[in-house]
Write an enzyme that holds these catalytic residues in place. Structure first.
Site, PDB file in Angstrom:
ATOM      1  N   HIS A 419     -23.263  -7.109 -12.734  1.00  0.00           N
ATOM      2  CA  HIS A 419     -22.514  -5.956 -13.199  1.00  0.00           C
ATOM      3  C   HIS A 419     -21.763  -6.288 -14.470  1.00  0.00           C
ATOM      4  CE1 HIS A 419     -19.975  -8.385 -10.573  1.00  0.00           C
ATOM      5  NE2 HIS A 419     -18.973  -8.043 -11.345  1.00  0.00           N
ATOM      6  N   HIS A 442     -13.307  -5.666 -10.918  1.00  0.00           N
ATOM      7  CA  HIS A 442     -14.667  -5.206 -10.633  1.00  0.00           C
ATOM      8  C   HIS A 442     -14.775  -4.923  -9.140  1.00  0.00           C
ATOM      9  CE1 HIS A 442     -15.966  -7.914 -14.255  1.00  0.00           C
ATOM     10  NE2 HIS A 442     -15.284  -6.841 -14.625  1.00  0.00           N
ATOM     11  N   ASP A 445     -19.826  -1.693  -5.643  1.00  0.00           N
ATOM     12  CA  ASP A 445     -20.193  -0.354  -5.187  1.00  0.00           C
ATOM     13  C   ASP A 445     -21.233  -0.387  -4.075  1.00  0.00           C
ATOM     14  OD1 ASP A 445     -19.693   2.352  -5.318  1.00  0.00           O
ATOM     15  OD2 ASP A 445     -21.326   2.757  -6.718  1.00  0.00           O
ATOM     16  N   HIS A 466      -4.994  -4.402  -3.646  1.00  0.00           N
ATOM     17  CA  HIS A 466      -5.197  -5.849  -3.580  1.00  0.00           C
ATOM     18  C   HIS A 466      -5.598  -6.408  -4.942  1.00  0.00           C
ATOM     19  CE1 HIS A 466      -6.615  -9.638  -1.594  1.00  0.00           C
ATOM     20  NE2 HIS A 466      -7.374  -9.663  -2.670  1.00  0.00           N
ATOM     21  N   GLU A 467      -6.584  -5.787  -5.564  1.00  0.00           N
ATOM     22  CA  GLU A 467      -7.083  -6.323  -6.835  1.00  0.00           C
ATOM     23  C   GLU A 467      -6.034  -6.203  -7.934  1.00  0.00           C
ATOM     24  OE1 GLU A 467      -9.785  -8.096  -6.891  1.00  0.00           O
ATOM     25  OE2 GLU A 467     -10.115  -7.614  -4.783  1.00  0.00           O
ATOM     26  N   HIS A 470      -3.855  -9.059  -7.872  1.00  0.00           N
ATOM     27  CA  HIS A 470      -4.358 -10.205  -8.647  1.00  0.00           C
ATOM     28  C   HIS A 470      -4.037 -10.043 -10.126  1.00  0.00           C
ATOM     29  CE1 HIS A 470      -6.300 -12.306  -5.461  1.00  0.00           C
ATOM     30  NE2 HIS A 470      -7.214 -11.396  -5.229  1.00  0.00           N
ATOM     31  N   HIS A 476      -3.983 -15.217  -3.107  1.00  0.00           N
ATOM     32  CA  HIS A 476      -4.192 -14.786  -1.722  1.00  0.00           C
ATOM     33  C   HIS A 476      -3.105 -15.343  -0.820  1.00  0.00           C
ATOM     34  CE1 HIS A 476      -8.692 -13.941  -2.509  1.00  0.00           C
ATOM     35  NE2 HIS A 476      -7.951 -12.864  -2.685  1.00  0.00           N
ATOM     36  N   ASP A 619      24.932  16.643  -9.291  1.00  0.00           N
ATOM     37  CA  ASP A 619      26.173  15.886  -9.484  1.00  0.00           C
ATOM     38  C   ASP A 619      26.632  15.243  -8.173  1.00  0.00           C
ATOM     39  OD1 ASP A 619      26.372  16.549 -12.198  1.00  0.00           O
ATOM     40  OD2 ASP A 619      27.383  18.453 -11.743  1.00  0.00           O
TER      41      ASP A 619
HETATM   42 ZN   LIG Z   1      -8.278 -11.149  -3.640  1.00  0.00          ZN
HETATM   43 ZN   LIG Z   2     -17.337  -9.106 -11.859  1.00  0.00          ZN
END
Ligand SMILES: [Zn+2]
Ligand SMILES: [Zn+2]
Length: 778
Positions: A419, A442, A445, A466-467, A470, A476, A619
């Protein structure tokens, strides 16, 4: 039939014994003995108390022995001294002896003389120290030129000629190879230089047919006698390479995943390795100055494992691999891909200052949308993922699908196996990976199905959170509920970024590195026309971004505890409940004191959550809550609204038929417009309005300011500053707080004196002004 040279079984195996070995009636074979020497070539099958002799030439059993007795014969008859129900048997050709195993004993047998050798049986542990009792199988491998002992999923081997017993090892070599590359890739042998190591070789997962445990737990020894002499490798017996290192890597993996630490590739470990997971390594090289140290000759030859040397070695490996590539077919193309990738990473690395800005832009690359979800939904989910992080750290994230790609801070894309020019092919169980220096995410898919707001499938939101973690610089973690666990854990609705994750990302100190203000984008590079100018006028000057290690630090318009009856399903009051609300800039957060964080998804728009309150800037909020009164007022400018807590909307008219908002001068005679804040002291029964340096004690029942008021704040609340932002009584802390800017003061419960100032975000954590590009001009 196992084909050693191919490293696999014969296609279509296993087969049923009684068809492949005609005449062998038993399902359970205890052992097979093939005595093959200059004078003998006999093959026996042992099962229970019986044995068969097999005719290798005609591929069927002999029907009768030399004395005319039909097979099967009793073991006690054909092999005197050997017990029934043996564990296994094998023939040692070089010694010329046969060895029967049962329980803890081994019987050396002389087949020509039909007798057990004198002095036998012996303890297995005496004759073969290290080999366990109750073996499943023992056999001499002509291919490996050594004897193997198998029990369960493990094997032992005799090293060298009559050398010591080594083991246990894992039976299945293919598993071992897969496991080896899996652990290597994730840094369990040595930390991985994730951002610049290229050309990681492809691996596969442990396939279901491999995992069928009965293939090995009830090991069928018939597969072990079919080797043909002469096929063996040359040289020394081979048993296993680097096995201690291999086992140590497995142990580390097991420990990290809370598995029983066996050092063996057991079912639980294999299953864990097959779970969907992030492709980033669990152990990477430390990010420190070593990145810029050029490799020199001494580094290249050094075996030192410290970071600097390891990094240099990694660089050498990359170069070496690239050189090796030139000898192969499509190497030129591959090299150019790698070169482009390295250059791109270097370019983006140079721009690493990006996250010290207040705005971080992101883009879902045009060629990289998922085929599984509606495009708008993908964008919304990724935006939500960024937003969840900005709820706990200062940067604001917004999409940018207009600027030149190099101007965009974070790139995201979906892809399949190969990819986007990325050197890291997706593995089958790998849902995504990220490169924090290049700021690229990335997503695989081919993982099916990505879901949104459903408990099944793989939550795209959780993957994205999660990504992005990073990208922000987190590695992790195996904390329970950490969103940075490498394995995908099915997620309930509304998962949140756990407390440890929040602290960890705040430790990275996104605020502390701020170099200039305002940020790059608002300096004119970026067109902010789509954003309310309020962002610059209001939010940014009110944010203090240089303290407290990246935690959000905000100013608030007002704070209050909303107390209301808790009713059962029949409408009967069962008690009271309260919630704490913080208001700022047209939005509000519900703060969950017991959890030390805001409610999921906050802040919300005031006009959405508090129907009928038309003002952006509140206020003060007054909740008079006594035995006889339960009234809730919102103050803004010269006006106030009364709120109906039961029906959760403002009253349209007051008791005299006047529509809300009313003028403060009408409803609260003696109280000025544009108050700073207000709160109700329940134990005293008084309301206190604050404006500038004055405090007004007010009697709601009598609609009057108490005689002698207003007074100087310094007189009534010595130590509390003038021009407050907020004052409120907290039912959680059982005391009154005064907020101004980023500081608060409180009334000491024991002495009644004012304590402070303290820092607001130390007591109320992670209340962040996270609205981003979706600012709606409200
Ligand atoms: Zn990870
Ligand atoms: Zn990649």
């Amino acid at each position: 039939m196992y084909e050693n040279s191919q490293g696999r079984t014969r296609y279509g195996d296993p087969r049923v014994i009684r068809k492949g070995w005609e005449g062998i009636a038993s399902r359970k074979i205890d052992g097979i003995l093939h005595v093959l020497n200059r004078f003998w070539d006999v093959l026996f099958f042992f099962s229970g108390d019986s044995y068969y002799q097999y005719d290798s030439e005609r591929d069927q059993i002999y029907t009768h022995d030399a004395h005319g007795n039909p097979f099967p014969n009793l073991i006690s008859y054909g092999f005197p001294g050997i017990p029934d129900n043996i564990d296994t048997v094998y023939y040692n050709r070089s010694a010329g002896y046969t060895y029967f195993f049962k329980d803890n004993l081994v019987y050396q047998y002389e087949i020509e003389r039909q007798r057990v050798s004198p002095g036998f049986p012996k303890e297995i542990s005496v004759l073969y120290p290290g080999v366990p009792n109750n073996l499943d199988a023992a056999y001499y491998s002509y291919y490996h030129k050594t004897t193997f002992f198998i029990k369960g999923l493990e094997y032992w081997g005799i090293s060298g000629n009559n050398g010591p017993i080594v083991g246990p090892f894992t039976v299945n070599q293919r598993w071992r190879d897969i496991c080896n590359s899996f652990l290597e890739r994730l840094g369990y042998f040595q930390p991985v230089d994730w951002e610049s190591t290229l050309d990681r070789s492809r691996q596969t997962i442990f396939e279901p047919e491999d995992v069928a445990p009965d293939i090995f737990s009830d090991f069928d020894p018939s597969v072990m006698v079919e080797e043909v002499e002469g096929m063996g490798r040359d040289g020394e017996p081979t048993i296993g390479v680097d096995d201690e290192e291999f086992k140590e890597a497995i142990r580390k993996f097991q420990q990290a995943n809370n598995l029983t630490i066996t050092g063996l590739l057991d079912d639980a470990t294999r299953n864990k390795m097959n779970e969907p997971r992030c492709g980033n390594p669990d152990h990477t090289l430390a990010k420190n100055g070593t990145k810029t140290v050029p490799p020199d000759a001494s580094n290249m030859t050094s075996n030192s494992s410290d970071d600097a040397h390891a990094k240099s070695n990694a660089t050498v490996v990359v170069q070496k691999r690239a050189a090796e590539d030139t000898s192969q077919g499509n190497s030129r193309k591959r090299q150019s891909v790698l070169k482009t990738w390295m250059e791109r990473q270097e370019e983006r690395r140079k721009k690493r200052g990006i996250f010290v800005n207040n705005y971080v832009t992101w883009r879902l690359l045009g060629e990289g949308y998922s085929s599984q979800l509606d495009a708008d939904l993908q964008l919304a989910v990724i935006q939500q993922a960024f937003r969840m992080w900005s709820e706990v750290i200062p940067p604001l994230f917004r999409p940018d699908h207009v600027s030149h790609i190099e101007e965009v801070d974070v790139n995201l894309a979906f892809g399949r196996v190969r990819h986007l020019g990325c050197p890291n092919e997706f593995q089958e169980q790998e849902y995504a990976h990220a490169f924090d220096e290049a700021a690229e995410v990335h997503i695989n898919d081919q993982i099916q199905p990505y879901t949104v707001n459903r408990p099944d499938g793989i939550s795209l939101l959780k993957v994205a959170v999660h990504e992005i973690g990073h990208i922000l610089g987190l590695g992790h973690h195996e904390w329970a509920n950490s969103v940075m666990q490498p394995n995908y854990a099915p997620q309930p609705y509304n998962f949140e970024i756990g407390a440890e994750d929040r602290r960890a990302v705040q430790e990275l100190g996104y605020a502390s590195g701020l170099r200039e203000f305002p940020c790059r984008h608002s300096a004119g590079v970026q067109d902010l026309s789509g954003y309310p100018d309020m962002l610059d006028r209001w939010i940014l000057p009110h944010r203090r971004l240089t303290h407290h290690r990246g935690k959000c630090e905000e100013r608030f318009d007002t704070v209050f505890d909303w107390v209301r009856p808790n009713r059962d399903e029949n409408g009967y009051m069962t008690g009271v409940i309260y919630n704490t609300f913080f208001f700022a800039d047209g939005r509000y957060w519900m703060y969950e004191n017991s959890k030390g964080r805001t409610r999921y998804g906050d802040p919300l728009l005031i006009r959405g959550g508090w129907q009928g309150i038309a003002s952006r800037h509140i206020d003060g909020i007054l909740h008079v809550w006594s035995r006889t009164w339960d009234v809730l007022f919102f103050f803004a400018g010269d006006s106030y609204w009364e709120y109906d807590s039961e029906r959760e909307q403002i009253y349209t008219h007051d008791a005299n038929g006047n529509p809300f908002p009313n003028l403060i001068s009408y409803g609260f005679p003696g109280i000025p417009d544009n108050i700073d804040t207000v709160y109700y002291n329940r134990s005293a029964g008084y309301t206190y309005f604050f404006k500038d340096h004055l405090v007004y004690q007010y009697e709601v029942e009598r609609q009057r300011v108490s005689p002698g008021f207003p007074k100087e704040i310094a007189e009534v609340f010595p130590g509390v500053p003038n021009n407050l932002d907020a004052a409120y009584y907290s039912y959680t802390h059982q005391t009154t707080f005064f907020l101004k800017g980023f500081d608060y003061w409180s009334i000491s419960i024991s002495t009644g004196a004012i304590d402070g100032p303290f820092t607001v975000n130390e007591l109320w954590q992670d209340i962040c002004k996270v609205w981003m590009w979706e600012l709606d001009g409200s």
